[in-house]
Design an enzyme around this catalytic site. Structure first.
Site, PDB file in Angstrom:
ATOM      1  N   GLY A 154       1.732  -2.530  -6.023  1.00 12.33           N
ATOM      2  CA  GLY A 154       1.429  -1.264  -5.412  1.00 12.33           C
ATOM      3  C   GLY A 154       0.266  -0.992  -5.988  1.00 12.33           C
ATOM      4  O   GLY A 154      -0.719  -1.180  -5.375  1.00 12.33           O
ATOM      5  N   GLY A 155       0.114   0.041  -6.830  1.00 15.17           N
ATOM      6  CA  GLY A 155      -1.064   0.785  -7.287  1.00 15.17           C
ATOM      7  C   GLY A 155      -2.309   0.104  -7.295  1.00 15.17           C
ATOM      8  O   GLY A 155      -3.433   0.269  -6.859  1.00 15.17           O
TER       9      GLY A 155
ATOM     10  N   GLY B  76       5.443   1.675 -10.606  1.00 18.12           N
ATOM     11  CA  GLY B  76       4.684   3.038 -10.640  1.00 18.12           C
ATOM     12  C   GLY B  76       4.693   3.775 -11.971  1.00 18.12           C
ATOM     13  O   GLY B  76       4.140   4.797 -11.874  1.00 18.12           O
TER      14      GLY B  76
ATOM     15  N   TRP C  10       0.917  -1.361  -0.082  1.00 19.73           N
ATOM     16  CA  TRP C  10      -0.043  -0.040   0.181  1.00 19.73           C
ATOM     17  C   TRP C  10       0.934   1.340  -0.122  1.00 19.73           C
ATOM     18  O   TRP C  10       0.364   2.341  -0.076  1.00 19.73           O
ATOM     19  CB  TRP C  10      -1.122   0.087   1.172  1.00 19.73           C
ATOM     20  CG  TRP C  10      -1.910  -1.073   1.157  1.00 19.73           C
ATOM     21  CD1 TRP C  10      -2.177  -1.817   0.337  1.00 19.73           C
ATOM     22  CD2 TRP C  10      -3.218  -1.059   1.979  1.00 19.73           C
ATOM     23  NE1 TRP C  10      -3.433  -2.783   0.603  1.00 19.73           N
ATOM     24  CE2 TRP C  10      -3.816  -2.244   1.676  1.00 19.73           C
ATOM     25  CE3 TRP C  10      -3.502  -0.461   3.266  1.00 19.73           C
ATOM     26  CZ2 TRP C  10      -5.221  -2.640   2.268  1.00 19.73           C
ATOM     27  CZ3 TRP C  10      -4.729  -0.687   3.885  1.00 19.73           C
ATOM     28  CH2 TRP C  10      -5.485  -1.872   3.574  1.00 19.73           C
ATOM     29  N   LYS C  11       1.992   1.200   0.282  1.00 21.83           N
ATOM     30  CA  LYS C  11       2.939   2.288   0.207  1.00 21.83           C
ATOM     31  C   LYS C  11       2.411   3.617   1.264  1.00 21.83           C
ATOM     32  O   LYS C  11       1.840   3.109   2.332  1.00 21.83           O
ATOM     33  CB  LYS C  11       3.373   3.096  -0.863  1.00 21.83           C
ATOM     34  CG  LYS C  11       3.665   1.800  -1.853  1.00 21.83           C
ATOM     35  CD  LYS C  11       4.329   2.271  -3.156  1.00 21.83           C
ATOM     36  CE  LYS C  11       4.791   1.087  -4.177  1.00 21.83           C
ATOM     37  NZ  LYS C  11       5.485   1.579  -5.403  1.00 21.83           N
TER      38      LYS C  11
HETATM   39  P1  PGA Z   1       3.443  -0.742  -8.623  1.00 19.98           P
HETATM   40  O1  PGA Z   1       4.428  -0.879  -7.294  1.00 19.98           O
HETATM   41  O2  PGA Z   1       2.682  -2.261  -8.820  1.00 19.98           O
HETATM   42  O3  PGA Z   1       2.581   0.414  -8.347  1.00 19.98           O
HETATM   43  O4  PGA Z   1       4.463  -0.497  -9.862  1.00 19.98           O
HETATM   44  C1  PGA Z   1       5.170  -1.880  -7.045  1.00 19.98           C
HETATM   45  C2  PGA Z   1       5.781  -2.019  -5.837  1.00 19.98           C
HETATM   46  O5  PGA Z   1       6.546  -0.924  -5.753  1.00 19.98           O
HETATM   47  O6  PGA Z   1       6.029  -2.880  -4.992  1.00 19.98           O
END
Ligand code: PGA
Length: 251
Positions: A230-231, A171, A10-11
């Site tokens: 991530g996203g 990202g 989720w960052k």
């Molecule tokens: P992303 O991020 O799927 O948004 O590219 C992946 C991650 O940084 O773990």
């Protein structure tokens, strides 16, 4: 083929209200998934989300762990503390930590060691930058990053999860092709094989713009055992679609 592991990262996102509605939507959409699932959430929300995922197939994960056990390290969170909140996984060495917090291979290796010592599975991230890929250094970079963790962890290395995350794909919407990802995963598998007889059953995840549309093909590669997302992990429908794709791949 063994069960895949689908992990959300989720960052720096979420709020009490957002987390509750996302986890509720995930729980409602999950019916006996045939893959393992985790969400790696910001530390202040571990208690909240630990409660929300209880009794569900979703495991709790952290996004980082301190390389120290205790003491004068302001702002740090130890593996022992994470364990008290029921954390099962901790991402270590994410490229954003390496880049913005100057984490070295040695620091990442120590974080993985402390996590393992506390019964937390470290998800060790490795990956090359665009410049390194264009300079044909991909193999050298990921092998160096993984070697530090292998060196520090001895026979315990079979207990880690590895995530290959090309920095240029994170990202950016620019995903490694399944063939590009598989090639690096095979390199990492070979490196693990030289270190442990358990390498064949270890999980090597792909991360970097994995989404509902490209997950099935990436996850179908022989050495891709799951995803670090991530996203797309912040949208219930997308994360559920990736989980469904992973579940379909179980033999
Ligand atoms: P992303 O991020 O799927 O948004 O590219 C992946 C991650 O940084 O773990």
């Amino acid at each position: 083929m063994s069960r895949k592991l689908i992990t959300g990262n989720w960052k720096l996102n979420g709020s009490l209200a957002f987390n509750a509605s996302l986890v509720e939507a995930l729980r409602a959409g999950l019916s006996a998934p045939a893959c393992s699932i985790a969400v790696c959430v910001p530390a202040p929300y571990l208690a909240q989300i630990g409660g929300l995922v209880q009794g569900s197939p979703i495991d709790l994960g952290a996004q980082d762990v301190s390389a120290h056990e205790a003491g004068a390290f302001t702002g740090e969170v130890s593996a022992t503390m994470l364990r008290e909140f029921g954390v099962r996984y901790a991402i270590v060495g994410h490229s954003e930590r390496r880049q913005y917090h100057a984490e070295t291979d040695a620091v990442v290796a120590e974080k993985a060691r402390l996590a393992l010592a506390c019964g937390i599975t470290p998800i060790v991230c490795v990956g090359e930058t665009l410049g390194q890929r264009e300079g044909n250094q991909t193999e050298e970079v990921v092998k160096r990053q993984l070697a530090a963790v292998i060196h520090a962890n001895g026979h315990c290395i079979s207990e880690i999860v590895v995530a290959y995350e090309p920095v240029w794909a994170i990202g950016t919407g620019r995903t490694a092709t399944p063939a590009q990802a598989q090639q690096v995963h095979a390199v990492l598998r070979a490196q693990l094989k030289a270190a442990t007889p358990q390498a064949a059953r270890m999980q090597i995840l792909y991360g970097g713009s994995m989404n509902a549309a490209n997950a099935a093909e990436l996850l179908g590669q022989p050495d891709i055992d799951g995803g670090l997302i991530g996203g797309a992990s912040l949208k219930a429908a997308d994360f559920l679609a990736i989980i469904a794709a992973a579940s379909r791949l179980v033999a």
